[in-house]
Design an enzyme around this catalytic site. Structure first.
Site, PDB file in Angstrom:
ATOM      1  N   GLY A 105      -0.738  -6.213   8.010  1.00  0.00           N
ATOM      2  CA  GLY A 105      -1.095  -5.275   6.930  1.00  0.00           C
ATOM      3  C   GLY A 105      -0.309  -5.616   5.683  1.00  0.00           C
ATOM      4  CG  HIS A 106       3.897  -4.925   5.637  1.00  0.00           C
ATOM      5  ND1 HIS A 106       4.218  -4.725   6.956  1.00  0.00           N
ATOM      6  CD2 HIS A 106       4.210  -3.775   4.997  1.00  0.00           C
ATOM      7  CE1 HIS A 106       4.712  -3.504   7.107  1.00  0.00           C
ATOM      8  NE2 HIS A 106       4.710  -2.897   5.939  1.00  0.00           N
TER       9      HIS A 106
ATOM     10  CG  MET B 178       9.763   1.720   4.075  1.00  0.00           C
ATOM     11  SD  MET B 178      10.271   3.359   4.570  1.00  0.00           S
ATOM     12  CE  MET B 178       9.172   3.669   5.927  1.00  0.00           C
ATOM     13  N   GLY B 179       9.844  -2.902   5.629  1.00  0.00           N
ATOM     14  CA  GLY B 179      10.132  -3.942   6.605  1.00  0.00           C
ATOM     15  C   GLY B 179       9.333  -3.785   7.886  1.00  0.00           C
ATOM     16  CB  ALA B 180       9.029  -3.336  11.002  1.00  0.00           C
ATOM     17  CG  LEU B 181       7.679  -7.404   6.436  1.00  0.00           C
ATOM     18  CD1 LEU B 181       7.945  -8.600   5.517  1.00  0.00           C
ATOM     19  CD2 LEU B 181       7.238  -6.198   5.602  1.00  0.00           C
TER      20      LEU B 181
ATOM     21  CB  SER C 193       6.415  -0.514  10.822  1.00  0.00           C
ATOM     22  OG  SER C 193       6.086  -1.320   9.714  1.00  0.00           O
ATOM     23  NE  ARG C 194       7.127   6.399  11.289  1.00  0.00           N
ATOM     24  CZ  ARG C 194       7.187   6.583   9.956  1.00  0.00           C
ATOM     25  NH1 ARG C 194       6.130   6.356   9.213  1.00  0.00           N
ATOM     26  NH2 ARG C 194       8.293   6.991   9.384  1.00  0.00           N
TER      27      ARG C 194
ATOM     28  CG  ASP D  69       0.841   4.369   3.929  1.00  0.00           C
ATOM     29  OD1 ASP D  69       1.263   5.168   4.765  1.00  0.00           O
ATOM     30  OD2 ASP D  69       0.885   3.134   4.096  1.00  0.00           O
TER      31      ASP D  69
HETATM   32  P1  AMP Z   1       5.547   0.436   4.761  1.00  0.00           P
HETATM   33  O1  AMP Z   1       6.396  -0.741   5.111  1.00  0.00           O
HETATM   34  O2  AMP Z   1       4.971   1.130   5.946  1.00  0.00           O
HETATM   35  O3  AMP Z   1       6.215   1.364   3.774  1.00  0.00           O
HETATM   36  O4  AMP Z   1       4.292  -0.155   3.996  1.00  0.00           O
HETATM   37  C1  AMP Z   1       4.445  -0.950   2.860  1.00  0.00           C
HETATM   38  C2  AMP Z   1       3.091  -1.145   2.212  1.00  0.00           C
HETATM   39  O5  AMP Z   1       2.218  -1.782   3.132  1.00  0.00           O
HETATM   40  C3  AMP Z   1       2.431   0.187   1.833  1.00  0.00           C
HETATM   41  O6  AMP Z   1       1.803   0.028   0.572  1.00  0.00           O
HETATM   42  C4  AMP Z   1       1.431   0.393   2.926  1.00  0.00           C
HETATM   43  O7  AMP Z   1       0.310   1.173   2.537  1.00  0.00           O
HETATM   44  C5  AMP Z   1       1.013  -1.036   3.227  1.00  0.00           C
HETATM   45  N1  AMP Z   1       0.471  -1.111   4.594  1.00  0.00           N
HETATM   46  C6  AMP Z   1       1.041  -0.688   5.736  1.00  0.00           C
HETATM   47  N2  AMP Z   1       0.195  -0.867   6.775  1.00  0.00           N
HETATM   48  C7  AMP Z   1      -0.932  -1.406   6.275  1.00  0.00           C
HETATM   49  C8  AMP Z   1      -2.185  -1.824   6.836  1.00  0.00           C
HETATM   50  N3  AMP Z   1      -2.460  -1.717   8.122  1.00  0.00           N
HETATM   51  N4  AMP Z   1      -3.111  -2.350   6.009  1.00  0.00           N
HETATM   52  C9  AMP Z   1      -2.866  -2.469   4.674  1.00  0.00           C
HETATM   53  N5  AMP Z   1      -1.712  -2.093   4.091  1.00  0.00           N
HETATM   54  C10 AMP Z   1      -0.756  -1.573   4.876  1.00  0.00           C
END
Ligand code: AMP
EC number: 6.3.2.1
Length: 525
Positions: free
Chosen positions: A45-46, A39-42, A202-203, A166
């Protein structure tokens, strides 16, 4: 099939972010495509998902879509951070090929309860959505599943990458892919954390400095349970109570749930037999945070990485022997594939034929009686311990090991072995990629001068012609550069690895240091 994408420099030099172009992805049918849905705001983790995807695929597509279907009416859909220009640069630098940023209209959906939202939705099994986050976010996973399946159909990737952060989402997507026969592999990537332990999200952008301090307590609480688990506690109630007690000390934190479930089915468990996912959701101010850890009832793994010539294999062998663990000789596995390639008369640069070959054969590893070999390497019932040490195999192993297909097949097998734990493995990315959950990660290093000296002594011992130290240092520096920059399995030090500089130390001394660190870490678990 055409996608409106922002192609990165890698695909289209001088491409700028404000100009998405229509890209015919059907031309990619001869390559493998990895998709990282976000969902961006990379953040980092991403990035870990992107790196893994780049390592395993010819083409990597990152999708950025703030999916209205997965937000509840009082949630942060409108405030969710949207920083496309920055995300695009992030992807470009990370080696992504294309960034797919569809609009809601292009995805064929609208906001909840609007006319366009009358899209057919995918409903995951109630049993998986009625626990954990599903309790407070009743239609969240339906929204996730719907959008993810649309992305799968649009991009048609061979592999899709999701974070363990997640955990519930990951389990549901695995189930969807299996039950709906999507021809793709779901790759789970470990949670990336701040040094404090806070899982990147991102939060986290919503949190003030004070709130970040409070949020650090989430991981501390999970670690309390992990310690309890390490000391033999198995009952969910007891482990959850440990987490609750720790979280109770954080005044501004309100707990939504603490649950222990089976990581794949998400069924609540009373006693952790093999493994369990301990998950938390909590609110700090208006921000909702989630985190989890996997509690695994298995023997520890020691991962040893480091540059060539740092003495990894000798040390790994000795550590395994002293601790009575299995030495997983990953080098021998690559040698076995090389032997097979040569036996079949296949050229070592014939990527297709080698990929075909590795898809048909399985290396069997069985504990060995022979003290020289920790595992017996067999293919089709043939013991290969001698054959794989031949000069011919030695001179071809590096070329064969450089094929992605070989590496993927062997990493998968190594990970299957890892499920039982109780092993020592060494290589270039064992702690970052092969066993990211290893209990003990060591990065063995030595100065170039020291490694050159050791190599010269080896040559002398073997009666080889003399090579000058200068020449050896130059070769080692070049090898280091290549190892760190190679496309397949580059040398990487895990964030939480303990670095040991072996300059001036004997093999026994290094072994003793690792065993001491191991015993210390294990006593802490
Ligand atoms: P999101 O942008 O929050 O929807 O996350 C996109 C993907 O990145 C999802 O598969 C998340 O589980 C993964 N993700 C988000 N935060 C982390 C993190 N800290 N470590 C590993 N993967 C992450």
């Amino acid at each position: 099939m055409a996608l409106r994408c922002y192609l990165t420099q890698r695909r289209k030099p001088n491409c700028v972010v404000d100009k998405p172009i229509t890209w015919d992805i059907s031309n990619l049918s001869y390559t493998t495509v990895g998709l990282v849905p976000t969902m961006g705001a990379l953040h980092r983790g991403h990035l870990s998902l992107i790196h893994r995807a780049c390592e395993e695929n010819h083409t990597v597509i990152v999708s950025i879509f703030v999916n209205p279907l997965q937000f509840g009416p009082d949630e942060d859909y409108y405030n969710y951070p949207r920083i496309l220009e920055q995300d695009y640069q992030f992807c470009r630098q990370a080696g992504v090929d294309a960034v797919f940023v569809p609009t809601s209209k292009e995805m064929g959906i609208g906001l909840k309860n609007s006319a366009e939202s009358s899209v057919i939705q995918v409903i995951p099994p109630h049993i998986m959505t009625s626990v954990l986050c599903g309790r407070s976010r009743p239609s969240h996973f339906q929204g996730v599943a719907t959008i993810v399946i649309k992305l799968f159909n649009l991009v048609q990737p061979e592999r899709v990458y999701f974070g363990q952060k997640d955990g519930q989402q990951l389990a549901i997507i695995r189930k969807l892919v299996a039950d709906l026969n999507f021809p793709m592999e779901v790759i789970a990537c470990p949670t990336v954390r701040e040094i404090s332990g806070l899982a990147l999200s991102s939060r986290n952008n919503y949190l003030t400095g004070d709130q970040i301090q409070q949020a650090n307590g989430l991981y501390r609480a999970l670690i309390k349970a992990k310690e309890g688990f390490g000391s033999g506690l198995r009952r969910s109630k007891t482990l959850i109570a440990l987490v609750r007690k720790e979280l109770a000390q954080i005044s501004s934190l309100s707990v939504e749930y603490i649950e222990l479930v089976e990581p794949n089915t998400l069924m609540p468990i009373d006693i952790v037999e093999d493994e369990g996912m301990l998950a938390i959701a909590a609110h700090i101010g208006n921000t909702r945070l989630i985190d989890n850890i996997i509690l695994r009832n298995r023997q520890p793994i020691i991962a040893i990485d480091g540059p060539a010539g740092a003495g990894k294999s000798t040390v790994a062998h000795q550590v395994a022997a002293k601790l009575k663990l299995v030495y997983l000789d990953t080098g021998a596995m690559y040698r076995a594939i090389t032997w097979l390639v040569l036996q079949h008369g296949i050229k070592v640069d014939d990527e297709c034929a080698i990929a075909e070959l590795v898809s048909h054969y399985c290396i069997e590893l069985t504990p060995s009686e022979d003290p020289l070999y920790s595992l017996t390497i067999m293919i089709n019932g043939n013991n290969l311990n001698e054959e794989i040490r031949s000069v011919e195999v030695t001179s071809n192993v590096s070329a064969v090991a450089s094929h992605k297909s070989v590496r993927q097949a062997l990493v998968k097998q190594q990970q299957t072995w890892g499920q039982k734990g109780g092993l020592v493995a060494e290589g270039r990315d064992i702690g970052t990629h092969v066993f990211p959950d290893a209990e003990v990660k060591i990065f063995l290093n030595a100065s170039i001068e020291e490694r050159a000296r050791r190599r010269q002594q080896d040559f002398q011992r073997q009666g080889e012609p003399e090579v000058s130290l200068e020449q050896l240092e130059k070769q080692i520096a070049e090898r280091d550069w290549k190892d760190s920059n190679r496309e397949v399995s580059p040398l990487q030090k895990a964030n939480n690895a303990i670095e040991i500089n072996t300059d001036g130390l004997t093999v026994s001394q290094v072994t003793a240091i690792i065993i001491q660190k191991y015993q210390h870490l294990i006593s802490e678990l």
